[in-house]
Design an enzyme around this catalytic site. Structure first.
Site, mmCIF file in Angstrom:
data_model
loop_
_atom_site.group_PDB
_atom_site.id
_atom_site.type_symbol
_atom_site.label_atom_id
_atom_site.label_comp_id
_atom_site.label_asym_id
_atom_site.label_seq_id
_atom_site.Cartn_x
_atom_site.Cartn_y
_atom_site.Cartn_z
ATOM 1 N N PRO A 2 0.839 -1.214 0.000
ATOM 2 C CG PRO A 2 -0.681 -1.518 1.739
ATOM 3 C CD PRO A 2 0.604 -2.041 1.180
ATOM 4 C CD GLU A 3 3.106 2.784 -4.267
ATOM 5 O OE1 GLU A 3 3.169 3.933 -4.733
ATOM 6 O OE2 GLU A 3 3.424 1.778 -4.914
#
Ligand SMILES: [Zn+2]
Length: 297
Positions: A2-3
């Site tokens: 996840p960014e």
């Protein structure tokens, strides 16, 4: 992993569920989550804390308590937080921790690969810890193209490596760096410190546009990403280059190329993102484009 858009999408759903709530009971089943600390001790410390705010810095979720302490959650590869209305939960072999809230609902933390971390910090420890780990927030109003230039000045790495470094910019990873560079029409191997003012403006705009597009789609659902309500994002259907090797570029039709930069698989358009800036290629044949390739791969 996840960014920024994924973590921010999680934060937006978690905030109304957590703010004002007290951690009534906490169970941490997996010692890896809090190591080197003892899971039972951390769970006991968390019990009774009331949530004042749910923030994000880079890829960290920051659960701030009224006591001034904060719980820093990093989802790493496959971590996710689910908010469930009651106390009875379906069996889940990948569940690593549970928080029973004082309104009868439960937050469950699941993590297939088990790289995620929970770190409880005392008041006064939070800001120093975060400022050592994460740089500027790219969606902040104060983050300008000139500021981006300052962050990249003096860097001896490729553009891709510099943008992946969380101390340069907080929250970008392999997906959104490739997407931002395509939007900015900049090759990932270009020297980070070698951009002119026009290119910096393009990169600044490309970073923001790529992240905002991801946010609007509530992130991309690859691997085990889930929002707290169990739904996923849809950005994966709208990538311009990421994971699209061989498919035509949306801008020029050239097949998207796949390579390795800074140790990471990288996608780009060879036509829209030439390795040398166009004027330099015209005016000089002595420009050392090979050296930037060697230093960054
Ligand atoms: Zn193209």
């Amino acid at each position: 992993m996840p960014e920024l858009p994924e973590v921010e999408s999680v934060r937006r759903q978690l905030e109304p569920a957590l703010v004002g709530r007290r951690f009534e009971r906490v169970v941490i089943d997996d010692g890896r989550l809090v190591r080197p600390n003892d899971p039972a001790e951390v769970a006991a410390e968390l019990q009774g804390e009331r949530v004042a705010a749910v923030e994000r810095r880079g890829k960290y979720l920051v659960v701030r308590f009224e006591s001034g302490r904060a719980l820093l959650i990093h989802l790493r590869m496959t971590g996710n937080l689910l908010h469930l209305p009651g106390r009875s939960l379906p069996d889940d072999p990948h569940r690593r921790a549970l928080v029973a809230l004082d309104d009868g609902s439960t937050v469950a933390y699941r993590d297939v690969r088990r790289f995620g971390t929970w770190l409880l910090l005392e008041p006064g420890e939070v800001e120093p810890y975060l400022s050592a780990k994460v740089g500027d927030e790219p969606l902040d109003a104060l983050f300008t193209a000139a500021r981006l230039g300052e962050r990249l000045a003096g860097r001896r790495t490729s553009l891709k490596a510099a943008l992946l470094d969380q101390r340069t910019l907080a929250g970008m990873g392999n997906i959104y760096v490739d997407e931002a560079l395509w939007r900015a029409r900049l090759n990932p191997l270009r020297a980070a410190a070698g951009l002119d003012r026009v290119e910096l403006r393009r990169l600044h705009g490309g970073i923001r546009a790529a992240l905002e597009h991801g946010l609007a789609r509530q992130g991309s659902t690859l691997r085990d990403y889930r929002l707290p309500d169990g739904s996923g994002g849809s950005m994966q259907d709208e990538f311009r280059v990421y994971g699209r090797g061989g498919e035509p570029c949306d801008r020029c039709g050239t097949p998207i190329a796949r390579t390795k930069v800074a140790g990471r698989t990288t996608w780009f358009c060879p036509t829209c993102q030439p390795e040398e800036p166009p004027q330099a290629a015209r005016s000089s044949s002595r420009r050392p484009s090979r050296s930037s390739r060697q230093s960054s791969v």
